[in-house]
Design a protein around this motif. Structure first.
Motif, PDB file in Angstrom:
ATOM      1  N   LYS A   1     -18.419 -14.837  16.658  1.00  0.00           N
ATOM      2  CA  LYS A   1     -18.930 -15.956  17.451  1.00  0.00           C
ATOM      3  C   LYS A   1     -17.853 -17.029  17.591  1.00  0.00           C
ATOM      4  O   LYS A   1     -17.666 -17.616  18.655  1.00  0.00           O
ATOM      5  N   GLU A   2     -17.148 -17.262  16.507  1.00  0.00           N
ATOM      6  CA  GLU A   2     -16.064 -18.249  16.497  1.00  0.00           C
ATOM      7  C   GLU A   2     -14.989 -17.892  17.544  1.00  0.00           C
ATOM      8  O   GLU A   2     -14.620 -18.715  18.377  1.00  0.00           O
ATOM      9  N   ILE A   3     -14.502 -16.655  17.490  1.00  0.00           N
ATOM     10  CA  ILE A   3     -13.398 -16.321  18.400  1.00  0.00           C
ATOM     11  C   ILE A   3     -13.886 -16.154  19.841  1.00  0.00           C
ATOM     12  O   ILE A   3     -13.148 -16.442  20.781  1.00  0.00           O
ATOM     13  N   HIS A   4     -15.133 -15.727  20.015  1.00  0.00           N
ATOM     14  CA  HIS A   4     -15.654 -15.641  21.382  1.00  0.00           C
ATOM     15  C   HIS A   4     -15.763 -17.033  21.994  1.00  0.00           C
ATOM     16  O   HIS A   4     -15.439 -17.242  23.155  1.00  0.00           O
ATOM     17  N   PHE A   5     -16.214 -17.990  21.191  1.00  0.00           N
ATOM     18  CA  PHE A   5     -16.303 -19.352  21.720  1.00  0.00           C
ATOM     19  C   PHE A   5     -14.912 -19.891  22.069  1.00  0.00           C
ATOM     20  O   PHE A   5     -14.724 -20.487  23.127  1.00  0.00           O
ATOM     21  N   LEU A   6     -13.934 -19.672  21.190  1.00  0.00           N
ATOM     22  CA  LEU A   6     -12.596 -20.212  21.459  1.00  0.00           C
ATOM     23  C   LEU A   6     -11.997 -19.599  22.728  1.00  0.00           C
ATOM     24  O   LEU A   6     -11.359 -20.286  23.520  1.00  0.00           O
ATOM     25  N   LYS A   7     -12.240 -18.314  22.928  1.00  0.00           N
ATOM     26  CA  LYS A   7     -11.752 -17.660  24.146  1.00  0.00           C
ATOM     27  C   LYS A   7     -12.480 -18.229  25.367  1.00  0.00           C
ATOM     28  O   LYS A   7     -11.866 -18.526  26.384  1.00  0.00           O
ATOM     29  N   TRP A   8     -13.794 -18.409  25.221  1.00  0.00           N
ATOM     30  CA  TRP A   8     -14.594 -18.959  26.324  1.00  0.00           C
ATOM     31  C   TRP A   8     -14.078 -20.349  26.712  1.00  0.00           C
ATOM     32  O   TRP A   8     -13.915 -20.671  27.895  1.00  0.00           O
ATOM     33  N   LEU A   9     -13.811 -21.154  25.694  1.00  0.00           N
ATOM     34  CA  LEU A   9     -13.336 -22.515  25.914  1.00  0.00           C
ATOM     35  C   LEU A   9     -12.004 -22.512  26.671  1.00  0.00           C
ATOM     36  O   LEU A   9     -11.788 -23.304  27.590  1.00  0.00           O
ATOM     37  N   ASP A  10     -11.125 -21.613  26.277  1.00  0.00           N
ATOM     38  CA  ASP A  10      -9.813 -21.498  26.898  1.00  0.00           C
ATOM     39  C   ASP A  10      -9.947 -21.174  28.394  1.00  0.00           C
ATOM     40  O   ASP A  10      -9.179 -21.638  29.220  1.00  0.00           O
ATOM     41  N   ILE A  11     -10.969 -20.384  28.731  1.00  0.00           N
ATOM     42  CA  ILE A  11     -11.165 -19.978  30.128  1.00  0.00           C
ATOM     43  C   ILE A  11     -11.918 -21.053  30.923  1.00  0.00           C
ATOM     44  O   ILE A  11     -11.507 -21.443  32.009  1.00  0.00           O
ATOM     45  N   TYR A  12     -13.037 -21.535  30.362  1.00  0.00           N
ATOM     46  CA  TYR A  12     -13.966 -22.342  31.168  1.00  0.00           C
ATOM     47  C   TYR A  12     -13.903 -23.851  30.905  1.00  0.00           C
ATOM     48  O   TYR A  12     -14.445 -24.619  31.699  1.00  0.00           O
ATOM     49  N   CYS A  13     -13.335 -24.268  29.791  1.00  0.00           N
ATOM     50  CA  CYS A  13     -13.287 -25.704  29.476  1.00  0.00           C
ATOM     51  C   CYS A  13     -11.895 -26.132  29.014  1.00  0.00           C
ATOM     52  O   CYS A  13     -11.777 -26.806  27.974  1.00  0.00           O
ATOM     53  N   PRO A  14     -10.851 -25.742  29.746  1.00  0.00           N
ATOM     54  CA  PRO A  14      -9.505 -25.985  29.206  1.00  0.00           C
ATOM     55  C   PRO A  14      -9.169 -27.466  29.027  1.00  0.00           C
ATOM     56  O   PRO A  14      -8.271 -27.782  28.258  1.00  0.00           O
ATOM     57  N   ASN A  15      -9.876 -28.352  29.683  1.00  0.00           N
ATOM     58  CA  ASN A  15      -9.467 -29.761  29.621  1.00  0.00           C
ATOM     59  C   ASN A  15     -10.404 -30.674  28.855  1.00  0.00           C
ATOM     60  O   ASN A  15     -10.243 -31.890  28.874  1.00  0.00           O
ATOM     61  N   VAL A  16     -11.392 -30.122  28.184  1.00  0.00           N
ATOM     62  CA  VAL A  16     -12.331 -30.994  27.474  1.00  0.00           C
ATOM     63  C   VAL A  16     -11.600 -31.668  26.299  1.00  0.00           C
ATOM     64  O   VAL A  16     -10.852 -31.025  25.569  1.00  0.00           O
ATOM     65  N   PRO A  17     -11.737 -33.009  26.167  1.00  0.00           N
ATOM     66  CA  PRO A  17     -10.974 -33.709  25.117  1.00  0.00           C
ATOM     67  C   PRO A  17     -11.409 -33.349  23.690  1.00  0.00           C
ATOM     68  O   PRO A  17     -10.561 -33.112  22.835  1.00  0.00           O
ATOM     69  N   PHE A  18     -12.723 -33.312  23.448  1.00  0.00           N
ATOM     70  CA  PHE A  18     -13.184 -33.095  22.071  1.00  0.00           C
ATOM     71  C   PHE A  18     -14.357 -32.121  22.019  1.00  0.00           C
ATOM     72  O   PHE A  18     -15.159 -32.038  22.948  1.00  0.00           O
ATOM     73  N   ILE A  19     -14.429 -31.436  20.874  1.00  0.00           N
ATOM     74  CA  ILE A  19     -15.503 -30.464  20.662  1.00  0.00           C
ATOM     75  C   ILE A  19     -16.146 -30.717  19.310  1.00  0.00           C
ATOM     76  O   ILE A  19     -15.447 -30.894  18.310  1.00  0.00           O
ATOM     77  N   PHE A  20     -17.471 -30.760  19.297  1.00  0.00           N
ATOM     78  CA  PHE A  20     -18.183 -30.723  18.019  1.00  0.00           C
ATOM     79  C   PHE A  20     -18.836 -29.361  17.905  1.00  0.00           C
ATOM     80  O   PHE A  20     -19.519 -28.912  18.822  1.00  0.00           O
ATOM     81  N   LYS A  21     -18.619 -28.684  16.765  1.00  0.00           N
ATOM     82  CA  LYS A  21     -19.237 -27.371  16.572  1.00  0.00           C
ATOM     83  C   LYS A  21     -20.044 -27.405  15.295  1.00  0.00           C
ATOM     84  O   LYS A  21     -19.559 -27.911  14.272  1.00  0.00           O
ATOM     85  N   GLY A  22     -21.281 -26.912  15.348  1.00  0.00           N
ATOM     86  CA  GLY A  22     -22.097 -26.982  14.142  1.00  0.00           C
ATOM     87  C   GLY A  22     -23.219 -25.968  14.101  1.00  0.00           C
ATOM     88  O   GLY A  22     -23.393 -25.160  15.012  1.00  0.00           O
ATOM     89  N   ASP A  23     -23.989 -26.033  13.017  1.00  0.00           N
ATOM     90  CA  ASP A  23     -25.134 -25.153  12.808  1.00  0.00           C
ATOM     91  C   ASP A  23     -26.373 -25.727  13.487  1.00  0.00           C
ATOM     92  O   ASP A  23     -26.408 -26.904  13.852  1.00  0.00           O
ATOM     93  N   ASP A  24     -27.430 -24.893  13.569  1.00  0.00           N
ATOM     94  CA  ASP A  24     -28.656 -25.368  14.209  1.00  0.00           C
ATOM     95  C   ASP A  24     -29.651 -25.967  13.203  1.00  0.00           C
ATOM     96  O   ASP A  24     -30.785 -26.255  13.545  1.00  0.00           O
ATOM     97  N   ASP A  25     -29.216 -26.148  11.949  1.00  0.00           N
ATOM     98  CA  ASP A  25     -30.120 -26.765  10.967  1.00  0.00           C
ATOM     99  C   ASP A  25     -29.484 -28.000  10.329  1.00  0.00           C
ATOM    100  O   ASP A  25     -29.679 -28.268   9.156  1.00  0.00           O
ATOM    101  N   VAL A  26     -28.721 -28.735  11.118  1.00  0.00           N
ATOM    102  CA  VAL A  26     -28.104 -29.954  10.587  1.00  0.00           C
ATOM    103  C   VAL A  26     -28.595 -31.173  11.372  1.00  0.00           C
ATOM    104  O   VAL A  26     -29.165 -31.043  12.458  1.00  0.00           O
ATOM    105  N   PHE A  27     -28.374 -32.336  10.771  1.00  0.00           N
ATOM    106  CA  PHE A  27     -28.638 -33.612  11.439  1.00  0.00           C
ATOM    107  C   PHE A  27     -27.292 -34.159  11.890  1.00  0.00           C
ATOM    108  O   PHE A  27     -26.339 -34.191  11.109  1.00  0.00           O
ATOM    109  N   VAL A  28     -27.199 -34.552  13.156  1.00  0.00           N
ATOM    110  CA  VAL A  28     -25.954 -35.109  13.667  1.00  0.00           C
ATOM    111  C   VAL A  28     -26.246 -36.483  14.244  1.00  0.00           C
ATOM    112  O   VAL A  28     -27.319 -36.706  14.827  1.00  0.00           O
ATOM    113  N   ASN A  29     -25.325 -37.396  14.076  1.00  0.00           N
ATOM    114  CA  ASN A  29     -25.465 -38.726  14.642  1.00  0.00           C
ATOM    115  C   ASN A  29     -24.415 -38.902  15.751  1.00  0.00           C
ATOM    116  O   ASN A  29     -23.276 -39.261  15.485  1.00  0.00           O
ATOM    117  N   PRO A  30     -24.815 -38.606  17.005  1.00  0.00           N
ATOM    118  CA  PRO A  30     -23.847 -38.610  18.108  1.00  0.00           C
ATOM    119  C   PRO A  30     -23.182 -39.970  18.323  1.00  0.00           C
ATOM    120  O   PRO A  30     -22.009 -40.034  18.701  1.00  0.00           O
TER     121      PRO A  30
END
Ligand SMILES: *[C@@H]1O[C@H](CO)[C@@H](O)[C@H](O)[C@H]1NC(C)=O
Ligand SMILES: *[C@@H]1O[C@H](CO)[C@@H](O)[C@H](O)[C@H]1NC(C)=O
Ligand SMILES: *[C@@H]1O[C@H](CO)[C@@H](O)[C@H](O)[C@H]1NC(C)=O
Ligand SMILES: *[C@@H]1O[C@H](CO)[C@@H](O)[C@H](O)[C@H]1NC(C)=O
Length: 401
Positions: free
Chosen positions: A218-247
Motif C-alpha cells: 500500500k505504501e509503495i502503490h501510494f508513492l507511485k500514484w502520487l508521483d503520477i497524479y499529484c507531482p506538485n502537492v506541497p505536503f502529505i499527511f498519511k495515517g491510519d483510520d483509527d487515529v484522532f488528527v487535529n488538522p
C-alpha cells in the motif's frame, strides 16, 4: 451521536437498496464495466458528476502526435497514468526447496512467495484529486470492511476544506485500500465500496489482498500514484483510520515549512530492535532481518512529509526488497536517501501514557493541543471531535507546537 447513527443507518439502507437494483442491472457486466457505468444523479447526495473519477488505465492512443510530450521529457518523468494493467504475480517456487523457508510460519512463507510482485492494477482511481490548488493531501490507510471508520473521518478530521492564508490551498482526503482479504467478503463488499466511492469520490483501490504484510504494498502503490497524479502537492499527511488528527494544528505546524525541505515528521523511533518473540504481531524471524536494529522510522499511525521528498522516496523504495512492516520499510527508504525523520511531541502514535487508565486518554484539552493521537474507534472519535470543537475551557494551553 444518535443523529450520526441515524444517518449511518439511512445510508446503509440506501446502499443495500441500491445494491439490489445494481445487481439486477449489472448481472451481465464485468466489474470494470460496472465501475464505469454512470448512475442517475438523482440518487442521494451525489456531488457533481466526476467524469474522470472512475476511469481506470486510460490509454492515450487517440491523442494527436502534437499532444504527446517530447520523448526526452517523458523518459525522465515516468508514466503519466497508472501503467500496470494486468496482475502477473506468480509464486516464487525457488524458495519451496529451501529448509529455512519451510521452517517459517505460514504468513511469512506467503509474504516471501510473493515478495517480488510489486505493483498491481488499480480498481478505483481519482486522477482528478489533485486538480486545482491542493496544499495538503490527507491519505488514510483503510480496509474494505471499515466503512464506519471512513464515515467518521469524513465527518471529522478528513473533511475537505480550503485553508486560508498565503500560499495555501485546498485540503483533500483519500482512502487507500486493497481488496477484501476474505474470499466470501469480496463480491458483496466490493459493490458497496463502489457505491461509497460514487457518493464521496475519495477511494483509491488496488488489486492486492489487504493483509497486514501487504501494507508495504500500500505504501509503495501510494508513492507511485502520487508521483503520477499529484507531482506538485506541497505536503502529505498519511495515517491510519483509527487515529484522532487535529488538522488546524497540522496547518499551523506547516505554516513556516517549505515544500522543498526534507520534511518527514512523526512519532520517531530510534534504534528500535526487530522483535524476536513469536507471539508478537511485529515478530520478525532472523532470516528476514539480520541487523540488531532498524533505521530511524516514524510510526505509521500518522506522519507528515513534504511532496518533493515523497517523490524521491518512491524511487528510493524501488531499489529495496519489500519488508513486511510498512513503517519500518519507509524508514529504510529514508535511509537510502540519507534523510533523518524528525520526531515531534504532538504525534502520539505509539500511545499517550504507559498507563492505559490515564486520564490523558480522555482529556479533550490534551487532544486539542496534539497533531495526531492513536487508537480511537468511530464513536470515540466523533465524541472527542465534538468536545474539542465545543465550548472547551482549558486551564492552561499545553504547548506542543
Ligand atoms: C508474466 O511474467 C512472466 C515471468 O515473469 C513472463 O514470462 C510473462 O511474459 C508475463 N506475462 C505478462 C502478461 O506480462
Ligand atoms: C528463481 O531462480 C532463478 C534461477 O536462479 C532466477 O533466475 C529467478 O529470477 C528466480 N525467481 C524469482 C522469482 O526470484
Ligand atoms: C499480497 O497480495 C497479493 C496479491 O493479492 C497476494 O498474492 C499475496 O499473497 C499477499 N501477500 C500477503 C502476505 O498477504
Ligand atoms: C457555547 O457557549 C455559548 C455562549 O457561552 C452558548 O450560547 C452555546 O450554547 C454553547 N454551546 C454549546 C454546544 O454548549
Amino acid at each position: 451521536m444518535s443523529l450520526w447513527r441515524r444517518t449511518l443507518y439511512k445510508s446503509l439502507a440506501l446502499a443495500l437498496a441500491l445494491l439490489v437494483a445494481v445487481t439486477v442491472f449489472q448481472r451481465s457486466l464485468t466489474p470494470n464495466q460496472f465501475l464505469q457505468e454512470s448512475l442517475p444523479v438523482t440518487l442521494g447526495p451525489l456531488k457533481a458528476q466526476k467524469p474522470s473519477g472512475h476511469q481506470v488505465n486510460l490509454n492515450n492512443f487517440w491523442k494527436s502526435p502534437s499532444d504527446v510530450v517530447t520523448p526526452t521529457l517523458e523518459a525522465s518523468q515516468g508514466p503519466q497514468v497508472w501503467d500496470v494493467t494486468t496482475t502477473n504475480c506468480s509464486a516464487n517456487i525457488n524458495l519451496t526447496h529451501q529448509s529455512w523457508f519451510q521452517s517459517l510460519e505460514p504468513h511469512f512463507r506467503q509474504f516471501l512467495t510473493y515478495r517480488h510482485c510489486r505493483y498491481f492494477p488499480m480498481l478505483l482511481n481519482h486522477p482528478e484529486k489533485c486538480g486545482g490548488d491542493v496544499y495538503l493531501l490527507v491519505v488514510v490507510k483503510s480496509v474494505i470492511t471499515q466503512h464506519d471508520r471512513r464515515e467518521a473521518i469524513r465527518q471529522t478530521w478528513g473533511r475537505e476544506w480550503e485553508s486560508a492564508g498565503r500560499g495555501r490551498g485546498a485540503v483533500r482526503t483519500l482512502f487507500l485500500l486493497g481488496t477484501a482479504s476474505k474470499q466470501e467478503e469480496r463480491a458483496h463488499y466490493q459493490q458497496l465500496l463502489a457505491y461509497e466511492d460514487r457518493l464521496y469520490g475519495d477511494i483509491l483501490q488496488w488489486d492486492f489482498l489487504d493483509s497486514f504484510f501487504n501494507l508495504t504494498l500500500k505504501e509503495i502503490h501510494f508513492l507511485k500514484w502520487l508521483d503520477i497524479y499529484c507531482p506538485n502537492v506541497p505536503f502529505i499527511f498519511k495515517g491510519d483510520d483509527d487515529v484522532f488528527v487535529n488538522p488546524t494544528n497540522l496547518l499551523e505546524f506547516l505554516a513556516d515549512r517549505r515544500p522543498q525541505e526534507n520534511l518527514f515528521v512523526g512519532d520517531v523511533l530510534q534504534h528500535a530492535r526487530p522483535i524476536r518473540r513469536k507471539d508478537n504481531k511485529y515478530y520478525i524471524p532472523a532470516v528476514l532481518y539480520t541487523k540488531p536494529s532498524y533505521p530511524p522510522y516514524a510510526g505509521g499511525g500518522g506522519f507528515l512529509m513534504a511532496g518533493g521528498l515523497a517523490r524521491r522516496l518512491h524511487h528510493a523504495c524501488d531499489t529495496l526488497e519489500l519488508y513486511p512492516i510498512d513503517d519500518v520499510f519507509l524508514g529504510m527508504c529514508l535511509e537510502v536517501l540519507g534523510v533523518q525523520p524528525t520526531g515531534h511531541e504532538g504525534f502520539k502514535t505509539f500511545g499517550i501514557s504507559r498507563n492505559r487508565a490515564s486520564r490523558m486518554n480522555k482529556e479533550p484539552c490534551f487532544f486539542r493541543s496534539m497533531l495526531v493521537v492513536h487508537k480511537l474507534l468511530p464513536a470515540e472519535l466523533l465524541a472527542m471531535w465534538g468536545l474539542v470543537h465545543g465550548n472547551l475551557t482549558c486551564s492552561r494551553k499545553l504547548q506542543v507546537l
